[in-house]
Design an enzyme around this catalytic site. Structure first.
Site, short mmCIF file in Angstrom:
data_model
loop_
_atom_site.label_atom_id
_atom_site.label_comp_id
_atom_site.label_asym_id
_atom_site.label_seq_id
_atom_site.Cartn_x
_atom_site.Cartn_y
_atom_site.Cartn_z
N CYS A 304 0.81 -1.23 0.00
CA CYS A 304 0.00 0.00 0.00
C CYS A 304 0.84 1.28 0.00
O CYS A 304 0.63 2.18 -0.83
CB CYS A 304 -0.98 -0.01 1.17
SG CYS A 304 -0.22 0.05 2.81
N HIS A 352 -2.56 1.24 6.82
CA HIS A 352 -2.96 1.12 5.41
C HIS A 352 -3.19 2.51 4.83
O HIS A 352 -3.55 3.45 5.54
CB HIS A 352 -4.23 0.29 5.28
CG HIS A 352 -4.58 -0.02 3.85
ND1 HIS A 352 -3.80 -0.82 3.05
CD2 HIS A 352 -5.63 0.39 3.07
CE1 HIS A 352 -4.36 -0.90 1.85
NE2 HIS A 352 -5.45 -0.17 1.83
N HIS A 364 -5.83 1.69 -4.34
CA HIS A 364 -4.94 1.17 -3.30
C HIS A 364 -4.56 -0.27 -3.59
O HIS A 364 -5.16 -0.94 -4.45
CB HIS A 364 -5.61 1.28 -1.90
CG HIS A 364 -6.76 0.35 -1.69
ND1 HIS A 364 -7.07 -0.19 -0.45
CD2 HIS A 364 -7.70 -0.16 -2.54
CE1 HIS A 364 -8.14 -0.95 -0.55
NE2 HIS A 364 -8.55 -0.95 -1.79
#
Length: 392
Positions: A304, A352, A364
């Site tokens: 990520c 994240h 993402h």
């Protein structure tokens, strides 16, 4: 003569000891309980599908957290290795200069000896801890030329600085070893969490997997609904801002509705930001479909924070490697005022991140086993959003 004692009913013996009936019953109960405990688990003991889903999600979350720690340890290790290499190169150069200074002093010592000044031979001189001490002790400093005195001073300085650099290099090597240990631990943690999650998923039946897919579909639909609602709110805010801007133009005092809007609205991103964001988003879109691989920074796969770092790097903006640091690399804005290019961070431990593309959606790299994709920022519920950061 007959005994007057009553005869006792024989009972079972345990380890040679006669046991009464009450004890026998107790032993029987213990045996039954033991058999029950050792029996194979029934369907009632099996965790529900929802529990398995929560456990798997939690393991993936833990793996992602471990991934960011791995990224941090890897970055720390790389920096420390570079520092060690620099120090060792410096030590080598200083050692060379030290040897050259030593040779020059040796030639001075030999010359003094040949003139009968009493200086010990060159070998003895070079083995001394401090050449200057030798000269001082022989009271010959006053006989030395300025160039010779300068050479002694230079030698002593080089000797001191070389020793200091060597000590610094030794400490840096120790730190590097610790960083490498942290890196190894973080890597093992990621792998363990991912293995546990995969094992749980592998135990699901085909019917359970189908039910799980249905649950995931419901979540995606709910996330899409919330994204659409956010898009409507943002559109309403833009329209209100335009109206307030017009009202502000007619109100030289600056009072009125535009003033109240300023108190609740973050400063809009300027044209420069929009240009950079467009480049970052173009990069992110080009990565859609590439696999998530923990610790990866492209070009074939990403995690990520590797994706967001690469996206903004393409726009000329340098972001730190990890989510822990990226969250501090810009200005925090309300979710309702997120603009394309902003970074959306998730969970309390900030493990994240995705890049906002507008209309409540982001690009993402979700988790292991998935691919870079567009998705609602509410993919894991509204409460999972930690913050939105404008990085440039």
């Amino acid at each position: 003569m007959a005994s007057h004692r009553k005869s006792r009913t024989p009972g079972p013996r345990v380890a040679g000891i006669r046991t009464p009936a009450l004890a026998t019953a107790a032993l029987t109960s213990v045996a039954l309980l033991s058999q029950t405990a050792n029996a194979a688990p029934t369907d009632d003991d099996k965790p529900s599908l929802e529990e398995v889903e929560r456990k798997v999600d939690d393991l993936y979350r833990q793996a992602e957290s471990a991934t960011e720690k791995y990224n941090a340890a890897k970055e720390r290790t790389a920096k420390q290795r570079k520092r060690v290499d620099t120090l060792l190169d410096d030590v080598a150069k200083r050692t060379q200069r030290l040897n050259e200074a030593r040779e020059e002093l040796g030639s001075f010592a030999a010359a003094q000896y040949r003139t009968g000044a009493g200086i010990p031979d060159t070998a003895t001189f070079l083995l001394a801890d401090s050449p200057q001490d030798v000269f001082d002790q022989r009271q010959l400093m006053d006989r030395m030329t300025g160039r010779q005195k300068e050479a002694v001073d230079d030698y002593v300085t080089q000797q001191s600085e070389t020793m200091r650099t060597r000590q610094e290099a030794t400490k840096s090597l120790e730190t590097l070893t610790e960083s490498q240990g942290d890196l190894k631990t973080a890597k093992a943690t990621v792998q363990r969490k991912l293995t546990d999650a995969r094992e749980l998923m592998a135990k699901l039946t085909a019917e359970e997997k189908a039910r799980l897919a249905a649950i995931e579909k419901e979540k995606r639909e709910e996330a899409a609904r919330k994204a659409a609602e956010l898009a409507r709110q943002q559109q309403a805010q833009r329209e209100a801002a335009q109206q307030d801007s017009g009202a502000g133009t007619q109100d030289p005092s600056g009072s009125g509705s535009s003033g109240s809007s300023a108190s609740t609205t973050a400063p809009p991103a300027d044209a420069s930001y929009a240009t950079k964001a467009e480049k970052a988003l173009a990069f992110a879109r080009a990565q859609i479909g590439k696999p998530y691989v923990w610790g990866a920074t492209g070009p074939d796969s990403y995690d990520c924070s590797g994706l967001t770092q690469g996206a903004w790097k393409s726009a000329g903006v340098t972001l730190p490697r990890t989510t822990f640091d990226q969250v501090d690399a810009g200005t925090t804005v309300p979710v309702s005022q997120a603009q394309p290019g902003d970074l959306v961070f998730f969970y309390d431990d900030v493990t994240h991140v995705g890049i906002y593309i507008g209309n409540g959606k982001m690009i993402h790299a979700p988790k292991p086993g998935t691919y870079v994709r567009e998705e609602s920022i509410f993919y894991d519920g509204e409460s999972s959003i930690h913050s939105v950061v404008r990085p440039a």
